[in-house]
Structures are given as C-alpha cells and as structure tokens.
Design a protein around this motif. Sequence first.
Motif, PDB file in Angstrom:
ATOM      1  N   ALA A  98       5.155 -29.468 -16.780  1.00  0.00           N
ATOM      2  CA  ALA A  98       5.818 -30.414 -17.694  1.00  0.00           C
ATOM      3  C   ALA A  98       6.139 -29.731 -19.020  1.00  0.00           C
ATOM      4  O   ALA A  98       7.244 -29.867 -19.557  1.00  0.00           O
ATOM      5  CB  ALA A  98       4.929 -31.630 -17.920  1.00  0.00           C
ATOM      6  N   GLY A  99       5.171 -28.977 -19.541  1.00  0.00           N
ATOM      7  CA  GLY A  99       5.411 -28.276 -20.807  1.00  0.00           C
ATOM      8  C   GLY A  99       6.491 -27.223 -20.678  1.00  0.00           C
ATOM      9  O   GLY A  99       7.384 -27.102 -21.525  1.00  0.00           O
ATOM     10  N   LEU A 100       6.441 -26.462 -19.585  1.00  0.00           N
ATOM     11  CA  LEU A 100       7.408 -25.380 -19.374  1.00  0.00           C
ATOM     12  C   LEU A 100       8.817 -25.948 -19.245  1.00  0.00           C
ATOM     13  O   LEU A 100       9.785 -25.418 -19.814  1.00  0.00           O
ATOM     14  CB  LEU A 100       7.026 -24.625 -18.102  1.00  0.00           C
ATOM     15  N   SER A 101       8.935 -27.059 -18.501  1.00  0.00           N
ATOM     16  CA  SER A 101      10.246 -27.667 -18.267  1.00  0.00           C
ATOM     17  C   SER A 101      10.882 -28.114 -19.580  1.00  0.00           C
ATOM     18  O   SER A 101      12.046 -27.808 -19.867  1.00  0.00           O
ATOM     19  CB  SER A 101      10.058 -28.842 -17.307  1.00  0.00           C
ATOM     20  N   MET A 102      10.108 -28.805 -20.414  1.00  0.00           N
ATOM     21  CA  MET A 102      10.679 -29.306 -21.667  1.00  0.00           C
ATOM     22  C   MET A 102      10.999 -28.154 -22.615  1.00  0.00           C
ATOM     23  O   MET A 102      12.038 -28.145 -23.277  1.00  0.00           O
ATOM     24  CB  MET A 102       9.678 -30.272 -22.327  1.00  0.00           C
ATOM     25  N   GLY A 103      10.099 -27.160 -22.669  1.00  0.00           N
ATOM     26  CA  GLY A 103      10.323 -26.038 -23.586  1.00  0.00           C
ATOM     27  C   GLY A 103      11.576 -25.266 -23.219  1.00  0.00           C
ATOM     28  O   GLY A 103      12.473 -25.065 -24.050  1.00  0.00           O
ATOM     29  N   LEU A 104      11.674 -24.846 -21.946  1.00  0.00           N
ATOM     30  CA  LEU A 104      12.849 -24.077 -21.519  1.00  0.00           C
ATOM     31  C   LEU A 104      14.112 -24.933 -21.598  1.00  0.00           C
ATOM     32  O   LEU A 104      15.178 -24.454 -21.977  1.00  0.00           O
ATOM     33  CB  LEU A 104      12.661 -23.583 -20.089  1.00  0.00           C
ATOM     34  N   GLY A 105      13.967 -26.225 -21.236  1.00  0.00           N
ATOM     35  CA  GLY A 105      15.143 -27.088 -21.156  1.00  0.00           C
ATOM     36  C   GLY A 105      15.790 -27.376 -22.496  1.00  0.00           C
ATOM     37  O   GLY A 105      16.947 -27.778 -22.557  1.00  0.00           O
ATOM     38  N   SER A 106      15.056 -27.183 -23.593  1.00  0.00           N
ATOM     39  CA  SER A 106      15.644 -27.464 -24.911  1.00  0.00           C
ATOM     40  C   SER A 106      16.388 -26.268 -25.471  1.00  0.00           C
ATOM     41  O   SER A 106      17.077 -26.407 -26.484  1.00  0.00           O
ATOM     42  CB  SER A 106      14.550 -27.845 -25.904  1.00  0.00           C
ATOM     43  N   ILE A 107      16.239 -25.097 -24.858  1.00  0.00           N
ATOM     44  CA  ILE A 107      16.807 -23.886 -25.467  1.00  0.00           C
ATOM     45  C   ILE A 107      18.335 -23.940 -25.493  1.00  0.00           C
ATOM     46  O   ILE A 107      18.957 -23.787 -26.553  1.00  0.00           O
ATOM     47  CB  ILE A 107      16.304 -22.630 -24.731  1.00  0.00           C
ATOM     48  N   GLY A 108      18.946 -24.195 -24.323  1.00  0.00           N
ATOM     49  CA  GLY A 108      20.409 -24.197 -24.263  1.00  0.00           C
ATOM     50  C   GLY A 108      21.051 -25.256 -25.146  1.00  0.00           C
ATOM     51  O   GLY A 108      21.916 -24.954 -25.973  1.00  0.00           O
ATOM     52  N   PRO A 109      20.631 -26.543 -24.996  1.00  0.00           N
ATOM     53  CA  PRO A 109      21.221 -27.595 -25.825  1.00  0.00           C
ATOM     54  C   PRO A 109      21.106 -27.307 -27.317  1.00  0.00           C
ATOM     55  O   PRO A 109      22.014 -27.629 -28.086  1.00  0.00           O
ATOM     56  CB  PRO A 109      20.417 -28.834 -25.434  1.00  0.00           C
TER      57      PRO A 109
END
Lengths: 250, 81
Positions: A98-109
Amino acid sequence: MMQADSFLLISAYLGAALSTGLASISAGIGEGYAAGEAAKALAKQPKSGDGLLRTMLISQAVTETGAIFGLVISLLLIFGGAGHIAGSWFKVGALLAAGLSMGLGSIGPGFGAGYTGGQACSVISRLPKESNRVTTNMLIGQALAQTDAIFALVVSLLLLYSVPNPTASTTLGHFVVKISAFLGASIAIGIGTMGPGMGIGFVTGRASNMLGRFPRERGAISRTMFLGAAVSESTAIYALVIAFLLIFFS
Amino acid sequence: MDLNQAIVKAAALLGAGIAMGIGALGPGLGEGFTAGKACEGIARTPENAGLITRTMLIGQAVSESTGIYSLVVALLLIFTA
C-alpha cells in the motif's frame, strides 16, 4: 512458522516511509518548477504580479495533492494499518505494498501538474488578459494528471482494507503467492502511472501555453488536449486493471 | 499448495506487475509528448488541424503498441503461469 505480528509493524512503518517519501519527490520538484517560471515571468512583467501569484499558488496547491495522498496513507499505516487486524502474512505484504503503490503513484502526476502550472504562469505574464481562461485550462489539465494519483490511492486503500483473513487451510505457499501478488499490484500501478502522469502534464502544459498565445484557436486546442490526454491515460488504465486482477484473482 | 509451485506462481505474479508497470511508462510519456506537440502545431497552423490530429492519433497508436504487449504479457503471466 515465524510470528507475523512483529513483522506487521515493520511492514507498516516501512510502507509509511515509502509512501510520503516517494510521493514528495515530484510534488517538490513540480512546485519548484512552477515557482521558477512565475519568478522568471515576474522579472519580465512586474505589472502582472497579482494574477500571476494567484495562478502560481493555485497550481502549487493542486500539485501538492499527490504528496497529501501519500501523507494520508502514511498516517493510516502508522496509526491504524497494523493495529486493528490480528497478525497475518497477507497483511504484512499488503501494508508494504500500500505504501509503495501510493509513493510511486504520486511521482508522475506531481511532475505533470507542476509542468502544467509552470507553463500557465509563463504564458500569463505575456498576455495577462487571457489569465482567467489559461488558469481554468490549467486546472482542468492538472486534474487530468492527478487522476493517476487517484488510481494509486484506490489501489492503496484496497490493499489496506480488503485483505482476506487466513483460514485453517492456508499454507505458507498461499502467503508467498499473495504477498508477491500485492507487491506486483503496487509496482504495476505505481510505475504504470508515472508515464501517463507526466505525459498528460506535458499535453496540458503545452495546451495551456498555446491557449494563452493563440486564444482564437481555443476550441481546437482544448479538443486536441482532451483527445491526447485520454489516449495517454490508456496505459494507466491497463495498469489499474492488472493491479485489480493481481489483488482479487490471484 | 506445494511450496515449489507457490514460488513459481509468486514470481509470475510479481513479474506481471513489473511488466505492466514499467511497460506503461514509455507509452504514457510518448503519447503525452506527441499530443503536446500536436496542440502546439494546431495552435500555430489551425488550417492543418485535421492532418495534425490524424498524424497524432497514428503516432500514438504506434506508441501504444508496446503498452499493449505489456498488457498481454501480464495477463499471460497471471492466468497461464
């Protein structure tokens, strides 16, 4: 078999660190880019100060969203993630994922929204009377870029709250498979939204810039912007589908 | 579940995630860049809007192909491995 309980806390704290840490990278850089473009624009056109400052602040607020999502997931992981479910190895994998998904997922946007904000600030200083139209277009564009962060947030929340409890027949093999599936889902949506997030940000940034310079062509420009952003979004949707499949059908 | 089988299955699922994740990076960026430049072109020469949109969509479709390869590989890894 080892006790899962002690690993739950390790996983929750590690996930919390990754979530906010990674999510802050691009929010910081994106907002810095917007501020830099605004400062450059102010130096050229000191008179456009108020409108420019407003647009810069709005764009930075939207760019910040991804980092705030990361913070929310971190707080959930630190204060509630591990606490209310008895130890299970399913949960150990899910909290880290869950932490990895949110962290990586915010980089591009974050990069995308910041680029859009910077482009809008830069064009507003040239043609201050187009300020409202450009700001509106910028907000729509940033919202499009942030949808990718919302995909990542959805996957994170699913990983936090919809993990199955182990039954009597659950073996070590089931745990190994499920933990890998959760980590795979987080990598798929996390890295998968990086490209679309940045790509959409580039489209909407260029469109905002051109809208300010050629206001008469605004119909054609917005049409192309939406079409291009939608096509660019498609791979993020593939990644979301794969993440759902990995979470629910593995 | 036998542990050996489980490890193979686990690796396949992790691989599916990595394939789709990294595979989506390139097309997303590339399609965005294409569309951004198309917006620029249409703003500068609106009379070529039709041609530019067509070229943009063809370019994006080609760029999308690797994303679809990743999707197919990820689905294969999830359902057949």
